[in-house]
Design a protein around this motif. Structure first.
Motif, mmCIF file in Angstrom:
data_model
loop_
_atom_site.group_PDB
_atom_site.id
_atom_site.type_symbol
_atom_site.label_atom_id
_atom_site.label_comp_id
_atom_site.label_asym_id
_atom_site.label_seq_id
_atom_site.Cartn_x
_atom_site.Cartn_y
_atom_site.Cartn_z
ATOM 1 N N ALA B 78 28.783 -28.123 -72.937
ATOM 2 C CA ALA B 78 27.557 -28.794 -73.385
ATOM 3 C C ALA B 78 26.487 -27.770 -73.745
ATOM 4 O O ALA B 78 25.800 -27.909 -74.770
ATOM 5 N N ILE B 79 26.358 -26.722 -72.921
ATOM 6 C CA ILE B 79 25.404 -25.648 -73.238
ATOM 7 C C ILE B 79 25.779 -25.004 -74.566
ATOM 8 O O ILE B 79 24.928 -24.717 -75.414
ATOM 9 N N LEU B 80 27.088 -24.816 -74.775
ATOM 10 C CA LEU B 80 27.547 -24.183 -76.010
ATOM 11 C C LEU B 80 27.183 -25.024 -77.224
ATOM 12 O O LEU B 80 26.726 -24.504 -78.252
ATOM 13 N N ILE B 81 27.356 -26.353 -77.113
ATOM 14 C CA ILE B 81 27.017 -27.228 -78.241
ATOM 15 C C ILE B 81 25.527 -27.147 -78.537
ATOM 16 O O ILE B 81 25.106 -27.062 -79.694
ATOM 17 N N THR B 82 24.705 -27.135 -77.469
ATOM 18 C CA THR B 82 23.254 -27.026 -77.675
ATOM 19 C C THR B 82 22.894 -25.710 -78.347
ATOM 20 O O THR B 82 22.078 -25.670 -79.278
ATOM 21 N N LEU B 83 23.524 -24.619 -77.883
ATOM 22 C CA LEU B 83 23.278 -23.309 -78.485
ATOM 23 C C LEU B 83 23.655 -23.316 -79.952
ATOM 24 O O LEU B 83 22.918 -22.824 -80.815
ATOM 25 N N PHE B 84 24.821 -23.894 -80.251
ATOM 26 C CA PHE B 84 25.291 -23.903 -81.632
ATOM 27 C C PHE B 84 24.345 -24.713 -82.511
ATOM 28 O O PHE B 84 24.069 -24.336 -83.652
ATOM 29 N N ARG B 85 23.798 -25.804 -81.949
ATOM 30 C CA ARG B 85 22.892 -26.626 -82.743
ATOM 31 C C ARG B 85 21.617 -25.856 -83.063
ATOM 32 O O ARG B 85 21.060 -25.979 -84.147
ATOM 33 N N ASN B 86 21.160 -25.035 -82.110
ATOM 34 C CA ASN B 86 19.904 -24.323 -82.327
ATOM 35 C C ASN B 86 20.072 -23.039 -83.129
ATOM 36 O O ASN B 86 19.198 -22.667 -83.894
ATOM 37 N N ARG B 87 21.174 -22.329 -82.938
ATOM 38 C CA ARG B 87 21.320 -21.008 -83.558
ATOM 39 C C ARG B 87 22.418 -20.951 -84.606
ATOM 40 O O ARG B 87 22.576 -19.938 -85.264
ATOM 41 N N ASN B 88 23.227 -21.996 -84.734
ATOM 42 C CA ASN B 88 24.303 -22.071 -85.709
ATOM 43 C C ASN B 88 25.301 -20.920 -85.545
ATOM 44 O O ASN B 88 25.744 -20.321 -86.520
ATOM 45 N N SER B 89 25.633 -20.591 -84.318
ATOM 46 C CA SER B 89 26.583 -19.507 -84.079
ATOM 47 C C SER B 89 27.190 -19.670 -82.690
ATOM 48 O O SER B 89 26.576 -20.251 -81.805
ATOM 49 N N VAL B 90 28.420 -19.165 -82.511
ATOM 50 C CA VAL B 90 28.996 -19.115 -81.165
ATOM 51 C C VAL B 90 29.277 -17.672 -80.769
ATOM 52 O O VAL B 90 30.070 -17.405 -79.887
ATOM 53 N N ASN B 91 28.639 -16.733 -81.476
ATOM 54 C CA ASN B 91 28.849 -15.317 -81.183
ATOM 55 C C ASN B 91 27.925 -14.891 -80.056
ATOM 56 O O ASN B 91 26.706 -15.029 -80.144
ATOM 57 N N ILE B 92 28.520 -14.340 -79.002
ATOM 58 C CA ILE B 92 27.770 -14.001 -77.791
ATOM 59 C C ILE B 92 26.707 -12.938 -78.062
ATOM 60 O O ILE B 92 25.664 -12.911 -77.431
ATOM 61 N N ASP B 93 26.942 -12.074 -79.065
ATOM 62 C CA ASP B 93 25.994 -10.985 -79.324
ATOM 63 C C ASP B 93 24.675 -11.473 -79.904
ATOM 64 O O ASP B 93 23.684 -10.750 -79.893
ATOM 65 N N GLU B 94 24.676 -12.713 -80.418
ATOM 66 C CA GLU B 94 23.448 -13.188 -81.045
ATOM 67 C C GLU B 94 22.514 -13.856 -80.057
ATOM 68 O O GLU B 94 21.412 -14.252 -80.426
ATOM 69 N N PHE B 95 22.970 -13.989 -78.813
ATOM 70 C CA PHE B 95 22.124 -14.645 -77.824
ATOM 71 C C PHE B 95 21.515 -13.609 -76.913
ATOM 72 O O PHE B 95 22.074 -13.281 -75.871
ATOM 73 N N HIS B 96 20.392 -13.045 -77.352
ATOM 74 C CA HIS B 96 19.724 -12.068 -76.491
ATOM 75 C C HIS B 96 18.240 -12.368 -76.443
ATOM 76 O O HIS B 96 17.410 -11.483 -76.424
ATOM 77 N N LEU B 97 17.930 -13.690 -76.416
ATOM 78 C CA LEU B 97 16.519 -14.087 -76.382
ATOM 79 C C LEU B 97 15.831 -13.620 -75.110
ATOM 80 O O LEU B 97 14.653 -13.336 -75.116
ATOM 81 N N MET B 98 16.578 -13.565 -73.997
ATOM 82 C CA MET B 98 15.961 -13.232 -72.721
ATOM 83 C C MET B 98 15.994 -11.755 -72.428
ATOM 84 O O MET B 98 15.652 -11.325 -71.344
ATOM 85 N N LYS B 99 16.444 -10.959 -73.445
ATOM 86 C CA LYS B 99 16.464 -9.512 -73.248
ATOM 87 C C LYS B 99 15.027 -9.018 -73.135
ATOM 88 O O LYS B 99 14.182 -9.357 -73.952
ATOM 89 N N GLY B 100 14.722 -8.203 -72.155
ATOM 90 C CA GLY B 100 13.356 -7.800 -71.891
ATOM 91 C C GLY B 100 12.764 -6.871 -72.920
ATOM 92 O O GLY B 100 13.382 -6.462 -73.853
#
Lengths: 171, 100
Positions: B78-100
């Motif tokens: 479910a988290i993955l579907i939400t991520l895909f809806r917001n970012r249009n990707s399932v690539n782990i490298d593109e999810f670094h919003l919380m990187k400091g």
């Protein structure tokens, strides 16, 4: 049963390892999912060899049936991978991860195999009165509180999954 | 003669392959599938020990692990579907919003 169990185990273990390696290395997630089903089925077969018949059925119903269908639906929902897109992290990362996985497995193996019982005990204790009956008697006699807790956990994750995946405001 | 050691070596191999998949793949779906592999390796050990010291408790515990895995997959996907809806990707490298 005992004299054929080792060759049977080796066959199923080989199939399972083959499925696992193919799953990790495929480009298309659909192929990965189908190879994972192969591995799950061979693990279920090994459960039967280890006198865990009920668990083997649960493995096929829940894992190969339910969880993999969920995976396949999500694979169909999201975009397929672009052919040129990198599937792996960089080359050095792959080597490091392989090394880490081997070291971790060796450390665990060293620890486990030292304390492993040399041979199986008398399995009649597992077979008496049927495996399913034994599992359910133990479940409801000794593990009734964890059983109820797990049912609440499943309910919560079900609600959470619906709330997350729902099209709507916010998320 | 099948011994618990055989089963444990098989489960170690499955565990190693699973860890490798979690660490190296970029597609989140395959990372989640590798996690399932790791949980299966743990379950195999439970069942092997339950068979070696004849006792049904290991099998009951493996049953609990399967339940928790089912819940984990439901929420993870479910988290993955939400991520895909917001970012249009399932690539782990593109999810670094919380990187400091």
């Amino acid at each position: 049963m005992t004299e054929v169990s080792l060759p049977l185990f080796l066959v199923f273990a080989a199939v399972g390892v083959f499925g696992a390696v193919m799953m990790v290395t495929r480009t298309q997630p659909v192929h990965s999912a189908l190879y994972l089903v192969l591995t799950l089925f061979s693990v279920a077969a090994i459960y039967v060899l280890l006198h865990a018949e009920f668990l083997a059925v649960v493995q096929i119903l829940v894992y190969a049936g339910g969880i993999m269908v969920l995976f396949l639906f999500v694979i169909f929902l999201v975009r397929p991978p672009v052919p040129g897109e990198a599937r792996w992290h960089g080359g050095r990362h792959v080597l490091l991860s392989a090394g880490l996985a081997v070291i971790l497995a060796c450390a665990l193996g060293w620890h486990f195999l030292e304390s492993a019982p040399a041979a199986a005990g008398n399995p009649s204790a597992l077979l008496e009165g049927g495996n399913m009956e034994q599992v359910s008697m133990t479940l409801f006699r000794y593990y009734i509180l964890p059983f109820e807790t797990v049912s609440i956990l499943l309910l919560v994750s079900m609600i959470g999954a619906i709330a997350l995946a729902r099209k709507g405001e916010g998320v | 003669m099948l011994t618990p050691t055989h089963v444990m070596i098989f489960s170690l191999v499955l565990f190693g392959v699973g860890v490798f998949g979690v660490l190296t793949r970029r597609n989140i779906i395959i990372v989640l599938m590798s996690l399932e592999l790791i949980l299966n390796a743990a379950n195999l050990n439970f069942v092997a020990f339950s068979w070696a010291h004849p006792s049904i408790h290991g099998q009951v515990f493996a049953l609990f692990v399967i339940c928790v895995a089912a819940g984990e997959v439901a929420v993870g996907l479910a988290i993955l579907i939400t991520l895909f809806r917001n970012r249009n990707s399932v690539n782990i490298d593109e999810f670094h919003l919380m990187k400091g």
